[in-house]
Design a protein around this motif. Sequence first.
Motif, short mmCIF file in Angstrom:
data_model
loop_
_atom_site.label_atom_id
_atom_site.label_comp_id
_atom_site.label_asym_id
_atom_site.label_seq_id
_atom_site.Cartn_x
_atom_site.Cartn_y
_atom_site.Cartn_z
N CYS A 100 7.19 4.54 4.38
CA CYS A 100 6.59 3.65 3.39
C CYS A 100 5.60 2.72 4.10
O CYS A 100 5.91 2.13 5.14
CB CYS A 100 7.67 2.84 2.69
SG CYS A 100 7.02 1.62 1.52
N GLU A 101 4.43 2.59 3.54
CA GLU A 101 3.41 1.73 4.16
C GLU A 101 3.82 0.27 4.19
O GLU A 101 3.29 -0.51 4.96
CB GLU A 101 2.07 1.90 3.43
CG GLU A 101 2.13 1.49 1.97
CD GLU A 101 0.87 1.85 1.20
OE1 GLU A 101 0.44 1.01 0.38
OE2 GLU A 101 0.34 2.95 1.40
N ARG A 102 4.78 -0.12 3.39
CA ARG A 102 5.24 -1.51 3.35
C ARG A 102 6.50 -1.75 4.17
O ARG A 102 6.98 -2.87 4.23
CB ARG A 102 5.52 -1.90 1.90
CG ARG A 102 4.29 -1.84 1.00
CD ARG A 102 4.65 -2.33 -0.35
NE ARG A 102 5.34 -3.61 -0.21
CZ ARG A 102 5.09 -4.68 -0.92
NH1 ARG A 102 4.18 -4.63 -1.84
NH2 ARG A 102 5.75 -5.79 -0.74
N SER A 103 7.06 -0.72 4.78
CA SER A 103 8.35 -0.87 5.46
C SER A 103 8.35 -1.95 6.53
O SER A 103 9.36 -2.62 6.73
CB SER A 103 8.82 0.46 6.04
OG SER A 103 7.98 0.89 7.08
N SER A 105 6.83 -4.77 6.49
CA SER A 105 6.81 -6.12 5.93
C SER A 105 7.71 -6.28 4.70
O SER A 105 7.72 -7.34 4.08
CB SER A 105 5.37 -6.50 5.56
OG SER A 105 4.90 -5.61 4.56
N CYS A 106 8.46 -5.25 4.37
CA CYS A 106 9.28 -5.28 3.16
C CYS A 106 10.50 -6.19 3.36
O CYS A 106 11.33 -5.95 4.22
CB CYS A 106 9.73 -3.87 2.79
SG CYS A 106 10.75 -3.80 1.31
#
Length: 145
Positions: A100-103, A105-106
């Motif tokens: 996931c491209e947000r992993s 900063s998630c």
Amino acid sequence: MKFSTKGRYSLRLLLDLAERRDQGYIPLKDIAERQGVSKKYLEHIVTLLNSSDLLRTNRGHRGGYMLAKEPSHYTVGQILRITEGGIFPVACMENTPNQCERSGSCKTLPVWQGLAGVMSEYLDGITLQSILDDCKPAGADEYYI
């Protein structure tokens, strides 16, 4: 998370075999009748379980299926991973590493990772044998699966 009928029926099929492990090979038709599941659907499930070496198969007269190991060697977590493809509360955790491209900063990812860990620990702590031990009333000849 909801488990599909494939996962639930796999567990029921394996419990049926575990209950009757001293009877040799059990025809799929008999399991289907007892469990109230179509034989065709169980054939699909058996393919998954057989490819994972959970079952022994005997074709022809007196053919059928039996467990490849003792019921204490099968965990619910193992069965669900095979039939469901994994035990993940969110789709982004299905790949390692997480793609996931947000992993990075998630802020919620640790919540899902923690939940996945708790679910895995719980389901890996339950064996077919422990289910059978818990569902057979004292003095009864049959299990309630």
